[in-house]
Design a protein around this motif. Structure first.
Motif, PDB file in Angstrom:
ATOM      1  N   VAL A   8       0.816  -1.221   0.000  1.00 42.77           N
ATOM      2  CA  VAL A   8       0.000   0.000   0.000  1.00 42.77           C
ATOM      3  C   VAL A   8       0.849   1.270   0.000  1.00 42.77           C
ATOM      4  N   THR A   9       2.158   1.139   0.251  1.00 42.33           N
ATOM      5  CA  THR A   9       3.038   2.317   0.209  1.00 42.33           C
ATOM      6  C   THR A   9       3.990   2.279  -0.980  1.00 42.33           C
ATOM      7  N   HIS A  10       3.801   1.339  -1.879  1.00 48.86           N
ATOM      8  CA  HIS A  10       4.659   1.179  -3.061  1.00 48.86           C
ATOM      9  C   HIS A  10       4.636   2.456  -3.905  1.00 48.86           C
ATOM     10  N   PRO A  11       5.762   2.839  -4.511  1.00 49.53           N
ATOM     11  CA  PRO A  11       5.764   4.057  -5.333  1.00 49.53           C
ATOM     12  C   PRO A  11       4.900   3.959  -6.587  1.00 49.53           C
ATOM     13  N   ASP A  12       4.595   2.752  -7.049  1.00 51.65           N
ATOM     14  CA  ASP A  12       3.796   2.572  -8.264  1.00 51.65           C
ATOM     15  C   ASP A  12       2.315   2.478  -7.901  1.00 51.65           C
ATOM     16  N   LYS A  18      -0.161   1.393  -9.541  1.00 51.40           N
ATOM     17  CA  LYS A  18      -0.798   0.138  -9.966  1.00 51.40           C
ATOM     18  C   LYS A  18      -0.583  -0.949  -8.918  1.00 51.40           C
ATOM     19  N   VAL A  19       0.583  -0.988  -8.293  1.00 51.36           N
ATOM     20  CA  VAL A  19       0.842  -1.968  -7.238  1.00 51.36           C
ATOM     21  C   VAL A  19       0.008  -1.633  -6.006  1.00 51.36           C
ATOM     22  N   ARG A  20      -0.084  -0.343  -5.676  1.00 49.65           N
ATOM     23  CA  ARG A  20      -0.913   0.054  -4.535  1.00 49.65           C
ATOM     24  C   ARG A  20      -2.365  -0.358  -4.754  1.00 49.65           C
ATOM     25  N   ARG A  21      -2.838  -0.198  -6.003  1.00 50.10           N
ATOM     26  CA  ARG A  21      -4.218  -0.586  -6.309  1.00 50.10           C
ATOM     27  C   ARG A  21      -4.423  -2.084  -6.097  1.00 50.10           C
ATOM     28  N   LYS A  22      -3.444  -2.877  -6.514  1.00 54.33           N
ATOM     29  CA  LYS A  22      -3.523  -4.325  -6.334  1.00 54.33           C
ATOM     30  C   LYS A  22      -3.591  -4.674  -4.848  1.00 54.33           C
ATOM     31  N   ALA A  23      -2.790  -4.008  -4.048  1.00 51.95           N
ATOM     32  CA  ALA A  23      -2.776  -4.279  -2.604  1.00 51.95           C
ATOM     33  C   ALA A  23      -4.106  -3.897  -1.956  1.00 51.95           C
ATOM     34  N   ARG A  31       0.656   7.605   1.453  1.00 52.91           N
ATOM     35  CA  ARG A  31       0.068   6.491   0.694  1.00 52.91           C
ATOM     36  C   ARG A  31      -0.614   5.503   1.634  1.00 52.91           C
ATOM     37  N   LEU A  32       0.011   5.242   2.781  1.00 49.82           N
ATOM     38  CA  LEU A  32      -0.570   4.350   3.776  1.00 49.82           C
ATOM     39  C   LEU A  32      -1.913   4.891   4.256  1.00 49.82           C
ATOM     40  N   ALA A  33      -1.946   6.175   4.583  1.00 51.08           N
ATOM     41  CA  ALA A  33      -3.176   6.791   5.075  1.00 51.08           C
ATOM     42  C   ALA A  33      -4.284   6.728   4.028  1.00 51.08           C
ATOM     43  N   GLU A  34      -3.935   6.951   2.777  1.00 48.84           N
ATOM     44  CA  GLU A  34      -4.930   6.903   1.703  1.00 48.84           C
ATOM     45  C   GLU A  34      -5.523   5.496   1.577  1.00 48.84           C
TER      46      GLU A  34
END
Length: 388
Positions: A106-110, A112-117, A158-161
């Motif tokens: 969930v904190t990944h810079p990408d 698309k990866v955050r969306r997957k998580a 990113r984590l908070a979002e």
């Protein structure tokens, strides 16, 4: 609480949740050790959990881990649990084993990866709906290994979002439990490294977000009972992951390494209302039994938590309060030590017998022959294990 009848009543109403993964094969980063009779699917994990509950009388809840416990029909899994006298506890997410999560989930810079998580976390809420689970348990391996690798504050944004999106998906009777961990697998920064970080995010999210205290996730010498007391005072202690550690997150049987620490923790729990149903603290085991038989080890862990709880309940609260008011340091400590040094095994034996159970759950299970039966019956197929 020194009234023995009240102590017995509290012990009879205690509920300890066991982890599905505690019944599967596990090991170190070097080797996973297979054992005979280990479950081959989530249904057999529930059957083993039912054995623990049958002999202890206080372990009717089982945590699931997704995708390790993913099934096609969660209604069927839930019905099977109910037939065994169990219910589904927390749903644990897994955003740490996919190759895409090498630099975080969930904190990944990408994005698309955050969306997957986040989509996986939302899937876990769907599974909560299907099983009646009240709790979503979140642990993130996210972090960095080197200075400059990523924006520290940006990762918190990113984590908070991500947490905010999942929080909004929760039902009225569901909650989010946020776990923290000092280090590993990230070694330079960890995105949720301590109770303060978890507490800050939960405070901003709202009343359905609370903190998980894993007893193995702290620096050596950390006063865990202070954390427990503080979070209870703030209404933000949602759950425990009980285990023991010697160096880091060893995930050994609860109370094995430092039973006095477990007693001190349970003292703060009992004193500050953590055993009350309305406080809704989830007491869960989070352990991997690498070299010992699974079911007996979980039984031993449950009874260790019971013993620590019984000792905490036997503390003479009036004598302790008087000694504290008068500033008598030695007397105050002495009250606690008197309770800790009490042999509560006879008391717990009475409690179990009054519940219609064997006085010694560990011995009764070993004498039942179940270990030999499952070893014979579960030949063939793929055993469940860490990563399975």
């Amino acid at each position: 609480m020194s009234d023995v009848s009240a102590v017995k009543a509290a012990l009879k109403s205690q509920v300890i949740e066991t982890p599905s993964w505690g019944y599967g094969n596990s090991g170190t980063r070097f080797k996973v050790f297979a054992q005979p009779g280990v479950p081959r699917d989530p249904f057999e994990k529930l059957a083993d959990a039912a054995q623990v509950n049958a002999y202890t009388g206080v372990a009717p809840k089982v945590s699931l881990h997704i995708p390790w416990d993913r099934v096609e029909d969660y209604a069927a899994l839930t019905r099977y649990a109910e037939e065994l006298g169990l219910r589904i506890g927390a749903i644990n997410s897994n955003v740490f084993q996919d190759d895409d999560f090498k630099l975080g989930s969930v904190t990944h810079p990408d994005p698309k990866v955050r969306r997957k998580a986040v989509d996986h976390l939302l899937e876990c809420v769907d599974i909560m709906d299907a099983t009646g689970s009240p709790d979503l348990k979140l642990w993130f391996s996210d972090g960095t290994n080197y200075p400059g690798q990523d924006d520290i504050a940006g990762r918190q944004d990113r984590l908070a979002e991500a947490l905010g999106e999942v929080y909004e998906r929760l039902g009225d009777d569901q909650r989010m439990l946020l776990e923290y961990k000092l280090f590993e697998p990230a070694f330079y920064t960890t995105d949720v490294p301590d109770w303060g970080t978890a507490y800050a995010h939960c405070l901003k999210l709202g009343p359905k977000a609370q903190v998980v205290v894993d007893t193995g996730h702290h620096a050596p010498g950390t006063n865990i009972e202070f954390i427990v007391a503080f979070l209870l005072r703030e209404g933000k202690l949602g759950a425990f992951d009980f285990n023991s550690r010697f160096y880091a997150d060893d995930d050994l049987m609860a109370g094995a390494a430092d039973p006095f620490q477990l007693f001190r923790i349970m003292h703060e729990v009992a004193k500050n209302g953590g055993l009350k149903t309305e406080t809704n603290v989830n007491f869960m085991l989070d352990q991997c039994h690498n070299i010992e038989a699974k079911i007996p080890a979980v039984i031993r862990s449950v009874t260790n938590v019971q013993e620590a709880t019984a000792k905490a309940l036997l503390i003479d609260a009036e004598a302790l309060a008087e000694a504290q008011r008068s500033g008598d340091v030695l007397a105050s400590n002495g009250v606690l030590m008197d309770a800790f040094n009490t042999d509560v095994r006879p008391l717990l034996a009475e409690v179990r017998e009054e519940l219609g159970l064997a006085a010694d759950p560990f011995a009764a299970y070993l004498a039942s022959g179940n270990q030999e039966r499952i070893a014979a019956d579960r030949v063939g197929g793929e055993q469940a294990g860490w990563g399975a």
